[in-house]
Design a protein around this motif. Structure first.
Motif, mmCIF file in Angstrom:
data_model
loop_
_atom_site.group_PDB
_atom_site.id
_atom_site.type_symbol
_atom_site.label_atom_id
_atom_site.label_comp_id
_atom_site.label_asym_id
_atom_site.label_seq_id
_atom_site.Cartn_x
_atom_site.Cartn_y
_atom_site.Cartn_z
ATOM 1 N N ILE A 86 5.837 20.244 8.568
ATOM 2 C CA ILE A 86 4.645 20.618 7.823
ATOM 3 C C ILE A 86 3.569 19.569 7.908
ATOM 4 N N LEU A 87 2.350 20.032 7.744
ATOM 5 C CA LEU A 87 1.223 19.173 7.421
ATOM 6 C C LEU A 87 0.911 19.483 5.969
ATOM 7 N N MET A 88 1.233 18.543 5.089
ATOM 8 C CA MET A 88 1.171 18.856 3.667
ATOM 9 C C MET A 88 -0.143 18.398 3.062
ATOM 10 N N LYS A 89 -0.604 19.140 2.100
ATOM 11 C CA LYS A 89 -1.748 18.729 1.303
ATOM 12 C C LYS A 89 -1.498 19.177 -0.127
ATOM 13 N N PHE A 90 -2.157 18.546 -1.071
ATOM 14 C CA PHE A 90 -2.134 19.078 -2.423
ATOM 15 C C PHE A 90 -3.546 19.083 -2.970
ATOM 16 N N ILE A 91 -3.790 20.011 -3.871
ATOM 17 C CA ILE A 91 -5.114 20.197 -4.456
ATOM 18 C C ILE A 91 -5.048 19.771 -5.909
ATOM 19 N N TYR A 92 -5.925 18.867 -6.284
ATOM 20 C CA TYR A 92 -5.937 18.312 -7.627
ATOM 21 C C TYR A 92 -7.232 18.735 -8.310
ATOM 22 N N THR A 93 -7.095 19.383 -9.442
ATOM 23 C CA THR A 93 -8.240 19.894 -10.194
ATOM 24 C C THR A 93 -8.313 19.204 -11.549
ATOM 25 N N SER A 94 -9.507 18.748 -11.907
ATOM 26 C CA SER A 94 -9.704 18.128 -13.218
ATOM 27 C C SER A 94 -11.090 18.472 -13.729
ATOM 28 N N GLN A 95 -11.337 18.076 -14.946
ATOM 29 C CA GLN A 95 -12.615 18.357 -15.597
ATOM 30 C C GLN A 95 -13.781 17.715 -14.848
ATOM 31 N N TYR A 96 -13.544 16.528 -14.242
ATOM 32 C CA TYR A 96 -14.637 15.791 -13.615
ATOM 33 C C TYR A 96 -14.715 16.044 -12.115
ATOM 34 N N ASP A 97 -13.554 16.083 -11.436
ATOM 35 C CA ASP A 97 -13.546 16.189 -9.992
ATOM 36 C C ASP A 97 -13.654 17.626 -9.503
ATOM 37 N N ASN A 98 -13.589 18.571 -10.408
ATOM 38 C CA ASN A 98 -13.585 19.983 -10.060
ATOM 39 C C ASN A 98 -12.345 20.294 -9.236
ATOM 40 N N CYS A 99 -12.412 20.136 -7.900
ATOM 41 C CA CYS A 99 -11.260 20.430 -7.062
ATOM 42 C C CYS A 99 -11.301 19.545 -5.825
ATOM 43 N N GLN B 125 6.394 11.495 16.236
ATOM 44 C CA GLN B 125 5.602 12.698 16.439
ATOM 45 C C GLN B 125 4.862 13.094 15.168
ATOM 46 N N ALA B 126 5.533 12.940 14.008
ATOM 47 C CA ALA B 126 4.887 13.276 12.747
ATOM 48 C C ALA B 126 3.703 12.353 12.475
ATOM 49 N N PHE B 127 3.833 11.073 12.851
ATOM 50 C CA PHE B 127 2.723 10.140 12.660
ATOM 51 C C PHE B 127 1.543 10.525 13.546
ATOM 52 N N GLU B 128 1.800 10.877 14.805
ATOM 53 C CA GLU B 128 0.721 11.269 15.707
ATOM 54 C C GLU B 128 0.026 12.528 15.205
ATOM 55 N N GLU B 129 0.789 13.476 14.693
ATOM 56 C CA GLU B 129 0.192 14.694 14.147
ATOM 57 C C GLU B 129 -0.676 14.384 12.932
ATOM 58 N N MET B 130 -0.229 13.428 12.114
ATOM 59 C CA MET B 130 -1.011 13.026 10.957
ATOM 60 C C MET B 130 -2.357 12.452 11.386
ATOM 61 N N LEU B 131 -2.352 11.573 12.416
ATOM 62 C CA LEU B 131 -3.609 11.003 12.901
ATOM 63 C C LEU B 131 -4.553 12.092 13.390
#
Length: 397
Positions: free
Chosen positions: A156-169, A383-389
């Motif tokens: 996987i190429l993982m991401k997470f979305i963080y939502t708050s009152q100030y940062d919106n999303c 390989q995972a490091f190269e994909e991250m770059l």
């Protein structure tokens, strides 16, 4: 005991008895549920990027934003401040609190999103989830959940979305620390570097065979985060002149441009051999430039001084260096317009510091290692490091 060995929880777990929360609740509803967000992340904030370290701290999971020291003190330790924390307010579920802003902690939300890059291509044309699961059971004898949990870091190429009152999303993408090899010039990792009027920025030094790369983790309107700011040609060492001659910028410029021409000629010969069907062949022997009055080419420290006319944000740079290499640095106009790679020289001072002289800009960048220790940040494979770059660079390409 598994809380200590797997997640580094050092808190006295008997304190849980007072709150009425069991070890099972801490593991199942906090640590295990949010285990995928532990480690290093880069926020998608235009060209600026950043560095977020999510760790287990006692009975909390805390997201710390890491900031460079104040300009131009590149050797000072990193600054950090809490962005969010996750904890069990009650036994039902974990609570996400935003720590950013002057109003104190307030509710936030985290959504983990993954891209099953290696699995998505096996999806049938109908696209129905049940057909896909059936195909996995028939062909692989496995369930999707089995494959996901056993090979998650590599698929996987993982991401997470963080939502708050100030940062919106805000979206955060995972960052791995570069793999280390015994023959690396120095230990790869994160460094703080000076970038003229842009101040200090965070970069990552990694090694890739005959080349080394310096990738921006934080960036600026000219060169955004994710871009390869410096590339070092490890096959072309540069022998600096002695200190008296090194003070002359024209002398340094001549040496670097000779190395640039040598690289160009070798690349041209390589292309000619390829067109003639001769294959890659053995690498061309590196010819060291013959500089009158030059210091001996050694790995032990030799005297170093910046040439007259080269600007430096930090005058407290080392006065000895171990070795130097030809390299190129990426420059561009505001908004990453007209990017081009320009010649320069990479200076290795010691295990924790290196520098780069930008020939065209007549400027010097000094880099100092980030000494903080990061858990859950090692790449599961090269390989995972190269994909991250590739992933972080594609955001601004």
């Amino acid at each position: 005991m598994f809380l200590v060995t797997e997640y580094g929880v050092c808190e006295n777990l008997r304190k849980l008895e007072i709150t009425g929360v069991s070890c099972r609740d801490v593991y199942a509803k906090l640590l295990h549920r949010y285990r995928h967000i532990l480690g290093l992340w880069q926020p998608d904030i235009g060209p600026y990027g950043g560095l977020l370290n999510v760790v287990v701290d006692g009975l909390f999971i805390i997201g710390w934003m890491y900031l460079p020291p104040h300009d131009p003190h590149v050797d000072d330790p990193m600054r950090f401040k809490p962005l969010f924390r996750i904890h069990l307010m009650e036994r039902k579920s974990a609570t996400v609190e935003c720590m950013y802003g002057h109003r104190g902690p307030h509710n936030g939300h985290i959504q983990v999103s993954v891209c099953l890059g290696s699995l998505r291509h096996h999806r049938r044309s109908g696209g129905r989830q049940e057909e896909f699961r059936t195909w996995l059971r028939e062909e692989w004898g496995r369930t999707l959940e089995d494959i996901f949990h056993e090979h998650m870091q590599e698929l996987i190429l993982m991401k997470f979305i963080y939502t708050s009152q100030y940062d919106n999303c805000l979206t955060y993408r995972r960052i791995y620390l570069p793999p280390s090899h015994p023959d690396d010039l120095i230990r790869p990792g994160l460094f703080k570097g000076t970038y003229g009027s842009h101040g200090l920025e965070i970069v990552m030094l990694s090694f890739h065979g005959k080349h080394a790369r310096v990738t921006k983790i934080t960036g600026d309107p000219n060169i955004p985060a994710g871009q390869q700011t410096v590339e070092i040609d490890l096959m072309h060492r540069i022998q600096l002149p002695n200190v008296e001659n090194l003070c002359n910028f024209n002398e340094l410029s001549r040496i670097v441009l000779e190395a640039q021409e040598q690289v160009r000629q070798e690349q041209q010969r390589q292309e000619d051999r390829t067109e003639d069907g001769e294959g890659s062949g053995p690498p061309t022997e590196v010819r060291e430039p013959e500089n009158e009055g030059a210091a001996p080419l050694k790995e032990e420290p030799v005297q170093f001084v910046l040439p007259v006319g080269v600007s430096s944000r930090n005058e407290n740079y080392p006065r000895t260096c171990r070795m130097c290499f030809y390299g190129t640095g990426l420059i561009a106009g505001h908004g990453f317009t007209s990017p081009e790679r320009t010649p320069g020289v990479f200076i290795l001072f010691d295990e924790d510091r290196f520098g780069f002289i930008w020939l065209e800009l007549k400027s010097f960048s000094l880099y100092s290692r980030v000494q903080a220790t990061f858990r859950n940040a090692d790449a599961p494979s090269p390989q995972a490091f190269e994909e991250m770059l590739k992933n972080i660079q594609s955001l601004t390409s």
